[in-house]
Design a protein around this motif. Structure first.
Motif, mmCIF file in Angstrom:
data_model
loop_
_atom_site.group_PDB
_atom_site.id
_atom_site.type_symbol
_atom_site.label_atom_id
_atom_site.label_comp_id
_atom_site.label_asym_id
_atom_site.label_seq_id
_atom_site.Cartn_x
_atom_site.Cartn_y
_atom_site.Cartn_z
ATOM 1 N N VAL A 80 0.786 -1.197 -0.013
ATOM 2 C CA VAL A 80 -0.143 -0.076 -0.017
ATOM 3 C C VAL A 80 0.775 1.570 -0.011
ATOM 4 N N GLY A 81 1.950 1.254 0.851
ATOM 5 C CA GLY A 81 2.784 2.507 0.827
ATOM 6 C C GLY A 81 3.472 2.649 -0.456
ATOM 7 N N HIS A 82 4.056 1.366 -1.279
ATOM 8 C CA HIS A 82 4.517 1.528 -2.444
ATOM 9 C C HIS A 82 3.567 2.190 -3.487
ATOM 10 N N PHE A 83 2.321 1.555 -3.700
ATOM 11 C CA PHE A 83 1.314 2.303 -4.625
ATOM 12 C C PHE A 83 0.827 3.394 -4.469
ATOM 13 N N SER A 84 0.744 3.931 -2.884
ATOM 14 C CA SER A 84 0.296 5.284 -2.872
ATOM 15 C C SER A 84 1.556 6.180 -3.041
ATOM 16 N N ASP A 85 2.827 5.931 -3.018
ATOM 17 C CA ASP A 85 3.532 6.837 -3.339
ATOM 18 C C ASP A 85 3.483 7.268 -4.699
ATOM 19 N N ARG A 135 -7.911 12.367 -8.997
ATOM 20 C CA ARG A 135 -8.448 13.757 -8.550
ATOM 21 C C ARG A 135 -9.080 13.625 -7.191
ATOM 22 N N PHE A 136 -8.853 12.727 -6.594
ATOM 23 C CA PHE A 136 -9.387 12.428 -4.728
ATOM 24 C C PHE A 136 -8.068 12.606 -4.097
ATOM 25 N N GLY A 137 -6.798 12.667 -4.791
ATOM 26 C CA GLY A 137 -5.646 12.715 -4.124
ATOM 27 C C GLY A 137 -4.722 11.617 -4.053
ATOM 28 N N ARG A 138 -3.672 11.336 -3.158
ATOM 29 C CA ARG A 138 -2.672 10.430 -3.208
ATOM 30 C C ARG A 138 -2.855 9.200 -2.207
ATOM 31 N N ARG A 139 -3.131 9.757 -1.005
ATOM 32 C CA ARG A 139 -3.783 8.699 0.147
ATOM 33 C C ARG A 139 -4.953 8.517 0.574
ATOM 34 N N ARG A 140 -5.838 9.529 0.231
ATOM 35 C CA ARG A 140 -7.242 9.453 0.503
ATOM 36 C C ARG A 140 -8.025 8.228 0.018
ATOM 37 N N PRO A 141 -7.749 8.086 -1.338
ATOM 38 C CA PRO A 141 -8.475 6.740 -1.715
ATOM 39 C C PRO A 141 -8.369 5.559 -0.943
ATOM 40 N N TYR A 142 -7.214 5.437 -0.628
ATOM 41 C CA TYR A 142 -6.708 4.124 0.375
ATOM 42 C C TYR A 142 -7.571 4.108 1.581
ATOM 43 N N PHE A 143 -7.613 5.416 2.307
ATOM 44 C CA PHE A 143 -8.476 5.564 3.385
ATOM 45 C C PHE A 143 -9.796 5.054 3.460
ATOM 46 N N MET A 154 -10.185 -8.169 8.565
ATOM 47 C CA MET A 154 -10.242 -7.044 9.382
ATOM 48 C C MET A 154 -8.819 -6.266 9.332
ATOM 49 N N ASP A 155 -7.871 -7.068 9.718
ATOM 50 C CA ASP A 155 -6.560 -6.344 9.827
ATOM 51 C C ASP A 155 -6.002 -6.151 8.559
ATOM 52 N N ALA A 156 -6.162 -6.634 7.544
ATOM 53 C CA ALA A 156 -5.924 -6.234 6.256
ATOM 54 C C ALA A 156 -6.708 -4.882 5.960
ATOM 55 N N SER A 157 -8.066 -4.824 5.995
ATOM 56 C CA SER A 157 -8.637 -3.789 5.850
ATOM 57 C C SER A 157 -8.082 -2.431 6.555
ATOM 58 N N ILE A 158 -7.836 -2.688 7.864
ATOM 59 C CA ILE A 158 -7.374 -1.606 8.843
ATOM 60 C C ILE A 158 -5.958 -1.219 8.084
ATOM 61 N N ASN A 159 -5.245 -2.228 7.714
ATOM 62 C CA ASN A 159 -3.790 -1.838 7.197
ATOM 63 C C ASN A 159 -3.799 -0.806 6.033
ATOM 64 N N ILE A 160 -5.054 -1.231 5.108
ATOM 65 C CA ILE A 160 -5.062 -0.207 3.970
ATOM 66 C C ILE A 160 -5.409 0.938 4.317
ATOM 67 N N THR A 161 -6.154 1.258 5.318
ATOM 68 C CA THR A 161 -6.482 2.656 5.628
ATOM 69 C C THR A 161 -5.369 3.193 6.566
ATOM 70 N N MET A 162 -4.730 2.668 7.467
ATOM 71 C CA MET A 162 -3.943 3.130 8.337
ATOM 72 C C MET A 162 -2.434 3.609 7.624
ATOM 73 N N GLU A 163 -1.877 2.424 6.816
ATOM 74 C CA GLU A 163 -0.626 3.042 6.366
ATOM 75 C C GLU A 163 -0.496 4.079 5.761
ATOM 76 N N PRO A 164 -1.340 4.720 4.945
ATOM 77 C CA PRO A 164 -1.187 5.792 4.269
ATOM 78 C C PRO A 164 -1.399 7.061 5.055
ATOM 79 N N PHE A 165 -2.174 6.840 6.255
ATOM 80 C CA PHE A 165 -2.093 7.895 7.352
ATOM 81 C C PHE A 165 -0.784 8.431 7.854
ATOM 82 N N ARG A 166 0.074 7.217 8.215
ATOM 83 C CA ARG A 166 1.323 7.869 8.759
ATOM 84 C C ARG A 166 2.163 8.499 7.627
ATOM 85 N N ALA A 167 2.164 8.385 6.222
ATOM 86 C CA ALA A 167 2.830 9.084 5.190
ATOM 87 C C ALA A 167 2.162 10.407 4.947
#
Length: 510
Positions: free
Chosen positions: A72-77, A82-90, A120-133
């Protein structure tokens, strides 16, 4: 902060409200984590799991993070829409997590519940990882400690809300907290439904109330930063591989062979099945390195080769922080897995999951988790002040020592009504663990790889959790007669090792 905005040479300082809006989503994320941490062992035991098998059932969570976060970090980089870089993953992660929260307490059996934990954990990780970046992308360096501290505040607040929900429902609103064998109590089910709604609402708040800098703006910020450091801006050419083909193939072969030998020995000697996970991890990591070596030989570049090479390129600060993270998260995993079993058996004197005493003890653990998360929410505001006075490393070490004192305090205290006292120390440690390492790391990695390095950093959270999930149950079974309380003592020792390691971190700038 949109693509149409004029290019700036530096990231401007943001208002307190803007930082608040950036971090509100973490309130929802931690509602999910809080419900998971405080109630998963309870659900597993209700569905028939034995105490010494709890850790292996929890293994889905760290394995999922190990795979999901770097990707997720690699692809969000590399994402810009039009909705941004990290927010679609959120948003995508929030939708999936909401559905998993609704399904988990309705599990018809133990392995369905384990599968829901994985999803659940996979889904939370999809949301959480881009929040750090996201914080690293949007805040100037002098505001990042405050930004990650704000995330820590919302982490604490969300976890308080989640942790006390079952207790409030049963003790304030009169919802039944006991059920027949094999059935999850109604109070836990309703808590998960309320949590699902809270998670989705909080993440949607951040998605709708924030904007992101365009790739062109981020590149301009990076050029200015590098010029200030006296370094030449990087060109657009691909980076050279971090390791040679021979290096990948050699180390991969060694890992795979050692793992395979481990699998053979475990089967031949009829050792505990938990050890199969560790041996399998070595085999998998070895085969992955061999695959990267073969792709590199053929000059094939993709997400896997880039991420693995980035792992070996990581800056020294990140390597030092890896040791701190290892011992910190080993301690936390011991806390999350075994506190319910420890308190119900030692402080409430029962292992019968259908008894009123067990229900009372499990509900009290939820309150205790709420206490340490509440303390973390308040302690978050002290971290930037303390870091300015004694430095980020010393601040983190001090907080980890308080965490060690807290876990050992649970072992020493026998009156359940006083167990909230050691949770204060755990709360200070938790506030620092979810903020200070990221503040240190964000200054040490290049902006164009903020997402992937924040994802790779999760490896040093996952590996100790993987180790805890595979060996803690064995240690308790063979050395402590299956008494869960000793897992918290081991966690206290691990916190102390983390504190010592924090003082040895070498801070640097990318």
């Amino acid at each position: 902060m949109s693509a149409a905005a004029p290019l700036l040479s530096r990231r401007p300082r943001l208002s307190g409200l803007a930082i608040w809006n950036m971090c509100v989503g973490f309130f929802g994320i931690q509602i999910g984590f809080g419900l998971q941490n405080a109630n998963t062992s309870r659900i597993f035991q209700t569905l028939g799991a034995e105490v010494d098998s709890l850790a292996i059932l929890w293994i889905a969570a760290p394995l999922t993070g190990l795979l999901v976060q770097p990707l997720v970090g690699h692809f969000s980089d590399k994402t810009w829409t039009r909705f941004g870089r990290r927010r679609p993953y959120f948003l995508v992660g929030a939708i999936l997590t909401t559905l998993a929260l609704i399904a988990m307490p309705n599990s018809p059996g133990l392995w369905f519940a384990a599968a829901m934990l994985w999803i659940m954990d996979a889904s939370i990780n999809i949301t959480m990882e881009p929040f750090r970046a996201f914080v690293g992308d949007n805040l100037p360096e002098e505001q990042r400690t405050a930004g990650y501290a704000m995330q820590s505040f919302f982490i604490g607040a969300g976890a308080v809300f989640a942790s006390v929900l079952p207790w409030l429902l049963s003790n304030v609103f009169g919802v039944v907290s006991t059920a027949e064998a094999g059935v999850v109590p109604l109070s836990v089910k309703i808590a998960f439904y309320v949590g699902a709604a809270g998670l989705f609402t909080a993440v949607l708040w951040t998605v709708l109330s924030t904007r992101e800098y365009s790739p062109e703006q981020l590149a301009a910020f990076e050029r200015t930063r590098l010029q200030a450091l006296g370094a030449a801006p990087a060109d657009d050419a691909p980076e050279a591989p971090a390791r040679s083909v021979r290096g990948w193939l050699g180390s991969g072969l060694i890992c795979a062979v050692l793992g395979a030998l481990g699998l053979v020995l475990i089967a031949a000697l009829d050792l505990e099945k938990e050890l199969l996970v560790l041996a399998g991890f070595f085999v998998g990591f070895g085969l992955l390195q061999i695959a990267v070596g073969m792709m590199q030989r053929r000059r094939i570049a993709n997400a896997v080769t880039e991420i693995l090479n980035d792992v070996y390129r990581m800056p020294q600060t990140m390597r030092d922080l890896a040791v701190v993270q290892f011992f910190s998260w080993f301690a936390l995993f011991a806390l999350w897995i075994y506190t319910t079993a420890a308190v119900t058996s030692v402080h409430y004197g029962t292992t019968d999951t259908t008894s009123a005493a067990y229900a009372a003890g499990a509900d009290w653990v939820g309150v205790l988790f709420g206490v340490y998360n509440g303390v973390a929410a308040l302690a978050a505001f002290t971290l930037p002040v303390l870091a300015r006075r004694i430095g980020r490393r010393a601040t983190h070490a001090l907080m980890l020592m308080l965490g060690a004192a807290g876990l050992f305090g649970v072992f020493l205290i026998r009156e359940p009504g006083l167990l909230w006292l050691p949770m204060i120390g755990v709360g200070f440690a938790w506030a620092s663990i979810v903020s200070m390492p990221y503040a240190i790391l964000s200054a040490a990695v290049p902006a164009r790889k903020m997402g992937v390095y924040m994802g790779v950093f999760n490896i040093f959270i996952v590996v100790p959790q993987l180790l805890a999930a595979t060996v803690l149950g064995l240690i308790l079974k063979h050395f402590f007669s299956g008494q869960a309380i000793w897992a918290l003592v081991l966690g206290a020792a691990s916190f102390l090792l983390a504190a010592f390691s924090a003082l040895r971190v070498r801070e640097q700038r990318a």
